[in-house]
Design a protein around this motif. Sequence first.
Motif, PDB file in Angstrom:
ATOM      1  N   LEU A 188       1.726  -8.185  -8.460  1.00  0.00           N
ATOM      2  CA  LEU A 188       2.817  -8.218  -7.484  1.00  0.00           C
ATOM      3  C   LEU A 188       2.789  -9.519  -6.691  1.00  0.00           C
ATOM      4  O   LEU A 188       3.807 -10.209  -6.554  1.00  0.00           O
ATOM      5  N   LEU A 189       1.603  -9.892  -6.175  1.00  0.00           N
ATOM      6  CA  LEU A 189       1.517 -11.074  -5.336  1.00  0.00           C
ATOM      7  C   LEU A 189       1.751 -12.351  -6.143  1.00  0.00           C
ATOM      8  O   LEU A 189       2.335 -13.315  -5.638  1.00  0.00           O
ATOM      9  N   GLU A 212       4.231   0.259  -2.631  1.00  0.00           N
ATOM     10  CA  GLU A 212       5.493   0.137  -1.904  1.00  0.00           C
ATOM     11  C   GLU A 212       5.330  -0.680  -0.623  1.00  0.00           C
ATOM     12  O   GLU A 212       6.128  -1.590  -0.343  1.00  0.00           O
ATOM     13  N   GLU A 213       4.302  -0.387   0.179  1.00  0.00           N
ATOM     14  CA  GLU A 213       4.119  -1.113   1.440  1.00  0.00           C
ATOM     15  C   GLU A 213       3.905  -2.598   1.184  1.00  0.00           C
ATOM     16  O   GLU A 213       4.459  -3.456   1.880  1.00  0.00           O
ATOM     17  N   ALA A 214       3.115  -2.916   0.170  1.00  0.00           N
ATOM     18  CA  ALA A 214       2.871  -4.315  -0.165  1.00  0.00           C
ATOM     19  C   ALA A 214       4.147  -4.997  -0.634  1.00  0.00           C
ATOM     20  O   ALA A 214       4.432  -6.147  -0.263  1.00  0.00           O
ATOM     21  N   ALA A 215       4.933  -4.311  -1.445  1.00  0.00           N
ATOM     22  CA  ALA A 215       6.181  -4.898  -1.946  1.00  0.00           C
ATOM     23  C   ALA A 215       7.142  -5.198  -0.803  1.00  0.00           C
ATOM     24  O   ALA A 215       7.753  -6.277  -0.745  1.00  0.00           O
ATOM     25  N   LEU A 216       7.294  -4.268   0.120  1.00  0.00           N
ATOM     26  CA  LEU A 216       8.216  -4.484   1.231  1.00  0.00           C
ATOM     27  C   LEU A 216       7.707  -5.570   2.172  1.00  0.00           C
ATOM     28  O   LEU A 216       8.501  -6.280   2.803  1.00  0.00           O
ATOM     29  N   ALA A 217       6.383  -5.742   2.255  1.00  0.00           N
ATOM     30  CA  ALA A 217       5.805  -6.776   3.118  1.00  0.00           C
ATOM     31  C   ALA A 217       6.137  -8.181   2.636  1.00  0.00           C
ATOM     32  O   ALA A 217       6.066  -9.137   3.417  1.00  0.00           O
ATOM     33  N   THR A 218       6.508  -8.336   1.373  1.00  0.00           N
ATOM     34  CA  THR A 218       6.857  -9.664   0.873  1.00  0.00           C
ATOM     35  C   THR A 218       8.166 -10.179   1.453  1.00  0.00           C
ATOM     36  O   THR A 218       8.420 -11.375   1.453  1.00  0.00           O
ATOM     37  N   GLY A 219       9.013  -9.271   1.935  1.00  0.00           N
ATOM     38  CA  GLY A 219      10.312  -9.664   2.442  1.00  0.00           C
ATOM     39  C   GLY A 219      11.310 -10.030   1.362  1.00  0.00           C
ATOM     40  O   GLY A 219      12.426 -10.458   1.660  1.00  0.00           O
ATOM     41  N   ALA A 220      10.920  -9.852   0.097  1.00  0.00           N
ATOM     42  CA  ALA A 220      11.782 -10.267  -1.013  1.00  0.00           C
ATOM     43  C   ALA A 220      12.575  -9.120  -1.614  1.00  0.00           C
ATOM     44  O   ALA A 220      13.470  -9.360  -2.423  1.00  0.00           O
ATOM     45  N   VAL A 221      12.246  -7.878  -1.240  1.00  0.00           N
ATOM     46  CA  VAL A 221      12.935  -6.725  -1.825  1.00  0.00           C
ATOM     47  C   VAL A 221      13.381  -5.783  -0.717  1.00  0.00           C
ATOM     48  O   VAL A 221      12.798  -5.749   0.365  1.00  0.00           O
ATOM     49  N   ALA A 236     -25.928  -1.139   0.712  1.00  0.00           N
ATOM     50  CA  ALA A 236     -27.320  -0.718   0.930  1.00  0.00           C
ATOM     51  C   ALA A 236     -28.295  -1.815   0.526  1.00  0.00           C
ATOM     52  O   ALA A 236     -29.231  -2.142   1.265  1.00  0.00           O
ATOM     53  N   ARG A 237     -28.072  -2.402  -0.644  1.00  0.00           N
ATOM     54  CA  ARG A 237     -28.985  -3.450  -1.106  1.00  0.00           C
ATOM     55  C   ARG A 237     -28.799  -4.765  -0.352  1.00  0.00           C
ATOM     56  O   ARG A 237     -29.720  -5.583  -0.289  1.00  0.00           O
ATOM     57  N   GLY A 238     -27.611  -4.947   0.232  1.00  0.00           N
ATOM     58  CA  GLY A 238     -27.351  -6.171   0.981  1.00  0.00           C
ATOM     59  C   GLY A 238     -27.653  -6.075   2.455  1.00  0.00           C
ATOM     60  O   GLY A 238     -27.456  -7.049   3.192  1.00  0.00           O
ATOM     61  N   GLY A 239     -28.126  -4.901   2.920  1.00  0.00           N
ATOM     62  CA  GLY A 239     -28.455  -4.746   4.331  1.00  0.00           C
ATOM     63  C   GLY A 239     -27.257  -4.698   5.250  1.00  0.00           C
ATOM     64  O   GLY A 239     -27.364  -5.006   6.439  1.00  0.00           O
ATOM     65  N   VAL A 240     -26.117  -4.287   4.721  1.00  0.00           N
ATOM     66  CA  VAL A 240     -24.887  -4.224   5.519  1.00  0.00           C
ATOM     67  C   VAL A 240     -24.855  -2.908   6.278  1.00  0.00           C
ATOM     68  O   VAL A 240     -25.002  -1.836   5.675  1.00  0.00           O
ATOM     69  N   PRO A 241     -24.671  -2.936   7.602  1.00  0.00           N
ATOM     70  CA  PRO A 241     -24.671  -1.686   8.373  1.00  0.00           C
ATOM     71  C   PRO A 241     -23.482  -0.802   8.029  1.00  0.00           C
ATOM     72  O   PRO A 241     -22.450  -1.274   7.541  1.00  0.00           O
ATOM     73  N   VAL A 242     -23.635   0.478   8.314  1.00  0.00           N
ATOM     74  CA  VAL A 242     -22.613   1.467   7.947  1.00  0.00           C
ATOM     75  C   VAL A 242     -21.260   1.121   8.534  1.00  0.00           C
ATOM     76  O   VAL A 242     -20.223   1.306   7.880  1.00  0.00           O
ATOM     77  N   ARG A 243     -21.220   0.604   9.746  1.00  0.00           N
ATOM     78  CA  ARG A 243     -19.930   0.305  10.383  1.00  0.00           C
ATOM     79  C   ARG A 243     -19.153  -0.767   9.629  1.00  0.00           C
ATOM     80  O   ARG A 243     -17.939  -0.903   9.812  1.00  0.00           O
ATOM     81  N   ASP A 244     -19.831  -1.536   8.785  1.00  0.00           N
ATOM     82  CA  ASP A 244     -19.176  -2.609   8.043  1.00  0.00           C
ATOM     83  C   ASP A 244     -18.987  -2.263   6.567  1.00  0.00           C
ATOM     84  O   ASP A 244     -18.765  -3.147   5.736  1.00  0.00           O
ATOM     85  N   VAL A 245     -19.063  -0.979   6.266  1.00  0.00           N
ATOM     86  CA  VAL A 245     -18.807  -0.501   4.907  1.00  0.00           C
ATOM     87  C   VAL A 245     -17.450   0.197   4.923  1.00  0.00           C
ATOM     88  O   VAL A 245     -17.297   1.258   5.531  1.00  0.00           O
ATOM     89  N   LEU A 246     -16.458  -0.415   4.267  1.00  0.00           N
ATOM     90  CA  LEU A 246     -15.087   0.092   4.306  1.00  0.00           C
ATOM     91  C   LEU A 246     -14.777   0.745   2.965  1.00  0.00           C
ATOM     92  O   LEU A 246     -14.383   0.092   1.998  1.00  0.00           O
ATOM     93  N   ARG A 247     -14.951   2.062   2.919  1.00  0.00           N
ATOM     94  CA  ARG A 247     -14.808   2.816   1.664  1.00  0.00           C
ATOM     95  C   ARG A 247     -13.416   3.396   1.516  1.00  0.00           C
ATOM     96  O   ARG A 247     -12.617   3.371   2.429  1.00  0.00           O
ATOM     97  N   GLY A 248     -13.168   3.927   0.334  1.00  0.00           N
ATOM     98  CA  GLY A 248     -11.982   4.741   0.105  1.00  0.00           C
ATOM     99  C   GLY A 248     -10.706   4.001  -0.199  1.00  0.00           C
ATOM    100  O   GLY A 248      -9.694   4.623  -0.505  1.00  0.00           O
ATOM    101  N   GLY A 249     -10.711   2.685  -0.119  1.00  0.00           N
ATOM    102  CA  GLY A 249      -9.482   1.934  -0.349  1.00  0.00           C
ATOM    103  C   GLY A 249      -8.616   1.931   0.897  1.00  0.00           C
ATOM    104  O   GLY A 249      -7.959   2.924   1.201  1.00  0.00           O
ATOM    105  N   LEU A 250      -8.617   0.843   1.643  1.00  0.00           N
ATOM    106  CA  LEU A 250      -7.835   0.772   2.876  1.00  0.00           C
ATOM    107  C   LEU A 250      -6.340   0.801   2.572  1.00  0.00           C
ATOM    108  O   LEU A 250      -5.896   0.251   1.555  1.00  0.00           O
ATOM    109  N   PRO A 251      -5.528   1.419   3.437  1.00  0.00           N
ATOM    110  CA  PRO A 251      -4.074   1.286   3.303  1.00  0.00           C
ATOM    111  C   PRO A 251      -3.696  -0.190   3.327  1.00  0.00           C
ATOM    112  O   PRO A 251      -4.386  -1.003   3.961  1.00  0.00           O
ATOM    113  N   PHE A 252      -2.588  -0.539   2.670  1.00  0.00           N
ATOM    114  CA  PHE A 252      -2.282  -1.961   2.514  1.00  0.00           C
ATOM    115  C   PHE A 252      -2.180  -2.684   3.851  1.00  0.00           C
ATOM    116  O   PHE A 252      -2.680  -3.809   3.986  1.00  0.00           O
ATOM    117  N   GLY A 253      -1.539  -2.085   4.856  1.00  0.00           N
ATOM    118  CA  GLY A 253      -1.385  -2.760   6.137  1.00  0.00           C
ATOM    119  C   GLY A 253      -2.723  -3.128   6.757  1.00  0.00           C
ATOM    120  O   GLY A 253      -2.903  -4.235   7.283  1.00  0.00           O
TER     121      GLY A 253
END
Length: 331
Positions: free
Chosen positions: A27-28, A55-64, A219-236
């Motif tokens: 799309l991009l 859909e959200e990503a497509a509308l964010a382009t301003g082209a459709v 876990a292997r990189g020592g990244v704290p839990v608060r900086d682990v963004l799971r589940g696939g963030l909404p596009f916005g």
Amino acid sequence: MPRPTAPAGRPDAPRLLVLRALGLGDLLAGVPALRGVRRAFPGHHVVLALPAALEEAALATGAVDAVLPAEAPARGVPALDGWRGPPPDVAIDLHGNGPESRDALAALAPRRLLAHAHPDPSLPRPPVWCPHEHERARWCRFLGAYGIAADPDDVRLPMPAAASPAPGAVVVHPGAESASRRWPAGRFALLARRLRAAGHRVVVTGGPKEDALVLDVAARGGVPVRDVLRGGLPFGELSALVARASLVVSGDTGLAHLAVAHATPSVTLFGPVSPRLWGPPRDPRHLALWKPGPPGDPHGVLPDPQLLRIGAGEVTAASLTLLSPLRVRNG
């Protein structure tokens, strides 16, 4: 399926349907072509057929103006049976060069159809498919054959209104749709550890089905839990994260294209597909790491040999080079 509607105040506006039922990166990469279409048909209601999740990503382009949900089978072409109302005034195939995508649009009986596999007989030089052409340039050149101007460097998206969940962080994205484009998790973890040791906040992201990979790298990189963004963030939220990040490190995925769209510095690891075909524009903010070799299968089930030749030290050095003007500290 939702029905595309005419713009407010223009119930009689002619409708234009574009088919590009692919992923976020596709799309991009198609944004320059979509914007060319938008400028060429200012009085039309432009509908883009693509997966509903985009859909959200497509509308964010301003082209459709609207989206027609169209779920394609694996590496296939969707049926466009969700279309309602009269045939489109114009239909444009930005999906592929074969008869399948052309036929999906032709089934709607558009007044005019633009496709590689269905050139306009009035054209003196119909568009020709060039397999070794960069994706952005390919579709802009295709439209040019039909008299539609498009700039392959017109890739920028507006700054998202949403707040970033981790402003100023380095975004490490280890996932990819196919295994052939996934750099090993252990190397991503080593990169995360080294960047954190250098004083940079690191967040690890992944798609909806990549939680196990994200947790492993964190876990292997020592990244704290608060900086682990799971589940696939909404596009916005994902767009805001990337737009306000200090750096994005990923394989050849949609997130790499999103970094380019927001002019966020990025290091992208390529293999099996060359950056000559899918890489960022020439810009010192974007580093494409690539080891030349025989072309591989972008849908393969094993990591590509060229991708595996990229070492953690090389990626760390490239990342720190782009981060050198910054002084971002772990919070």
